[in-house]
Motif scaffolding. Sequence first.
Motif, short mmCIF file in Angstrom:
data_model
loop_
_atom_site.label_atom_id
_atom_site.label_comp_id
_atom_site.label_asym_id
_atom_site.label_seq_id
_atom_site.Cartn_x
_atom_site.Cartn_y
_atom_site.Cartn_z
N ASN A 221 0.94 -1.09 -0.12
CA ASN A 221 -0.05 0.16 0.07
C ASN A 221 0.78 1.23 -0.06
OD1 ASN A 221 -2.66 -1.26 0.18
ND2 ASN A 221 -2.38 -1.69 2.06
N MET A 222 2.32 1.16 -0.58
CA MET A 222 2.90 2.37 -0.61
C MET A 222 2.60 3.44 -1.47
SD MET A 222 4.71 -0.75 -0.34
CE MET A 222 5.21 -1.20 -1.71
N ARG A 223 2.65 4.73 -1.19
CA ARG A 223 2.20 5.83 -1.99
C ARG A 223 3.43 6.23 -3.05
NH1 ARG A 223 -2.28 8.38 -0.24
NH2 ARG A 223 -2.11 9.35 -2.61
N GLU A 224 4.75 5.78 -2.36
CA GLU A 224 6.05 6.41 -3.33
C GLU A 224 6.67 5.04 -3.52
OE1 GLU A 224 9.30 9.55 -3.35
OE2 GLU A 224 7.73 9.72 -1.88
N VAL A 225 7.14 4.53 -4.49
CA VAL A 225 8.04 3.53 -4.66
C VAL A 225 9.15 4.01 -5.78
CG1 VAL A 225 8.16 1.12 -5.68
CG2 VAL A 225 6.18 2.00 -4.26
N ALA A 226 10.37 3.53 -5.30
CA ALA A 226 11.46 3.79 -6.39
C ALA A 226 12.31 2.66 -6.26
CB ALA A 226 12.48 4.89 -5.95
N ILE A 227 12.34 2.16 -7.64
CA ILE A 227 13.22 0.87 -7.70
C ILE A 227 14.51 1.13 -8.49
CG2 ILE A 227 13.33 -1.44 -8.44
CD1 ILE A 227 11.35 -0.98 -6.25
N ILE A 228 15.72 1.15 -8.25
CA ILE A 228 16.99 1.60 -8.84
C ILE A 228 17.86 0.59 -9.00
CG2 ILE A 228 18.65 3.45 -8.91
CD1 ILE A 228 16.81 4.95 -6.84
N ASN A 229 18.23 0.33 -10.24
CA ASN A 229 19.33 -0.76 -10.71
C ASN A 229 19.52 -1.94 -9.76
OD1 ASN A 229 20.35 1.11 -12.60
ND2 ASN A 229 21.70 2.18 -10.84
N CYS A 230 18.00 -2.49 -9.85
CA CYS A 230 17.96 -3.90 -9.15
C CYS A 230 18.01 -4.97 -9.89
CB CYS A 230 16.82 -3.90 -8.18
SG CYS A 230 17.11 -2.65 -6.77
N GLU A 231 18.23 -6.35 -9.61
CA GLU A 231 18.38 -7.28 -10.32
C GLU A 231 17.18 -8.35 -10.15
OE1 GLU A 231 21.97 -9.53 -9.92
OE2 GLU A 231 23.16 -7.82 -10.39
N PHE A 232 16.20 -8.40 -11.05
CA PHE A 232 15.16 -9.37 -11.02
C PHE A 232 15.30 -10.40 -11.75
CE2 PHE A 232 13.16 -4.86 -10.23
CZ PHE A 232 12.40 -5.37 -8.93
N LEU A 233 14.34 -11.59 -11.44
CA LEU A 233 14.68 -12.79 -12.38
C LEU A 233 14.26 -12.82 -13.42
CD1 LEU A 233 13.59 -15.62 -9.53
CD2 LEU A 233 15.91 -15.00 -10.16
N LEU A 234 13.09 -12.73 -14.00
CA LEU A 234 12.63 -12.90 -15.07
C LEU A 234 11.62 -11.68 -15.77
CD1 LEU A 234 11.88 -16.49 -15.78
CD2 LEU A 234 13.93 -15.26 -16.63
N ASN A 235 10.73 -11.31 -14.79
CA ASN A 235 9.88 -10.26 -14.89
C ASN A 235 9.56 -9.51 -13.68
OD1 ASN A 235 8.37 -12.29 -13.65
ND2 ASN A 235 6.58 -11.89 -14.99
N CYS A 236 8.64 -8.51 -13.76
CA CYS A 236 8.38 -7.71 -12.63
C CYS A 236 6.94 -7.10 -12.67
CB CYS A 236 9.54 -6.33 -12.44
SG CYS A 236 8.97 -5.65 -10.79
N ILE A 237 6.25 -7.84 -11.36
CA ILE A 237 4.89 -7.37 -11.46
C ILE A 237 4.44 -6.16 -10.54
CG2 ILE A 237 2.40 -8.27 -11.09
CD1 ILE A 237 3.54 -10.92 -11.77
N PHE A 238 3.94 -5.21 -10.71
CA PHE A 238 3.50 -4.16 -9.73
C PHE A 238 2.14 -4.04 -9.32
CE2 PHE A 238 7.37 -2.46 -11.80
CZ PHE A 238 8.21 -2.00 -11.02
N ASP A 239 1.89 -4.39 -7.95
CA ASP A 239 0.52 -4.42 -7.41
C ASP A 239 0.61 -3.31 -6.61
OD1 ASP A 239 -1.75 -4.90 -6.24
OD2 ASP A 239 -1.53 -7.19 -5.92
N LEU A 240 0.29 -2.08 -6.83
CA LEU A 240 0.26 -1.09 -5.77
C LEU A 240 -0.90 0.02 -6.10
CD1 LEU A 240 3.95 -0.13 -6.89
CD2 LEU A 240 3.29 -1.01 -4.77
N PRO A 241 -1.96 -0.54 -5.34
CA PRO A 241 -3.23 0.02 -5.73
C PRO A 241 -3.27 1.55 -5.05
CG PRO A 241 -3.47 -1.48 -3.86
CD PRO A 241 -2.05 -1.58 -4.46
N ARG A 242 -2.33 2.11 -4.30
CA ARG A 242 -2.55 3.33 -3.69
C ARG A 242 -1.39 4.43 -4.24
NH1 ARG A 242 -1.45 3.90 1.53
NH2 ARG A 242 -2.86 5.64 1.63
#
Length: 470
Positions: A221-242
């Motif tokens: 439920n974060m209001r502010e999200v910053a993802i910087i130079n991170c290593e994910f596996l294959l994909n990335c799903i954002f579930d951020l309703p707020r």
Amino acid sequence: MDSSDQADRISNLPDVLLVLIVSCLSFKECVQTCVLSKRWRSVYLETRNVSFKETDFLSPSVNANPIRNALGRIVFVDYVRRWVARIHDQPIDTFEISISYPKTYLDVIESLIAFAVRKRVKNLVLDFSNPAWRTFHDVNLDELVVEIPESVYDLATLESLKVCACNKFDPANLSNLGKLKTVSFGWMELTDPEPFLTTSRVESLTINDCWGLEFNMIKGNMREVAIINCEFLLNCIFDLPRVDILKYSGDLFPFEFDKMNAIISEVDLDFRVLDNNNDESDDSNAEGGMLCHLLNNLLDDGGRSATTLTVCPFLLKMIPRSEHPHFLRPMETKHLVLKTELHPREFNGIRLLLMNCPKLETLTIDLLPPSPIAMASSYAGIDPQTYWMQNISYECQRETLKAVIVKNFIGGAKELHIVKFFIRSGCKRLERVELYMPFDLDNGRKVFAYAKSEMLQKISKHLQVVVHNS
């Protein structure tokens, strides 16, 4: 009233008000007040916000010399010890310790963390990263030696926590901190923060240069999200309703957006890490398609919109190279920020975004330094001298665009061509052009930039051209 009278009036204030004043300053500025008088030598020690940053204490010239750097670090740590020893009963709200190569000073770091816990601070920064990592993104695992003690995980007063370059850090241990609203993790292994994010009341999340992310969903439920130079596996799903502010910088993955806020105030997309100045590679068409899909999926699917959208040069170069760039759908964006070198390779991307932002009210052109790699001045038949002279306008120019802002304006030909394009292209509602010069521009270049701005004003009819000396 002269400045000495004003200084006397401040000095006549009671200590309790002076402490409030110094607590509003940065810690470096706060320490500097001790030279004002004997009285201020005791007042600055009462500040409620304490920050021991190695980079504030050691100048770049000291860091460049290994012997001077080692001696400087000894003096810095000694200063920190003496400062903490003077503090007794007064409360501390914010405590920061930032030091690289922490292995030598583990006992000092342990005692400083214990001090912060005893003071029951609200805001805690524990940063043991190497400043060089911010440039080269090459973390030395041998430097990750600090482990966060259990007492920090139990510090119920925490409202903000930043942890960088620590070993065996587990965000799940923060789940019981009910007041914690802001968290930032950087330069360390971070396996699965999802249990913490989905159960906590955190409103602001920053993850910077972390790896080992064995999950594919950013959820909470974060209001502010910053993802910087991170290593994910294959994909990335954002579930951020707020979510209200979403910033992403790094590699290009297949992104999916599940539950998202209908109106996001700010979206910032930065893929410059991929920019090798060679958009003729076999992957460029696929990357262009992925970027078009990303914009469609995030800002059109289900009626979502971003009030402010910030994009990077890589995106501008790649989206026209998609096999189907015309599939890019219109967006509801009102403020478009282009971080750009204004190279011809970016021009078609700029046009595509103008075409697909029909309700645009403000356009910001944030000029970046040119690439150190020599590039041809023209590209694929695009001549920068004539490209913006074409008699083409888009719906936003005719109906909604009110302001064009240029940052780092120096009066160069590239900037003038694109600004003239908006002045000439029949922008009915355009009210002003704002030009921000770099703060470090020398006087000669300032005079030149001012002259070019006056030229723009002369060719404008009812338009106001404003110059800011930032």
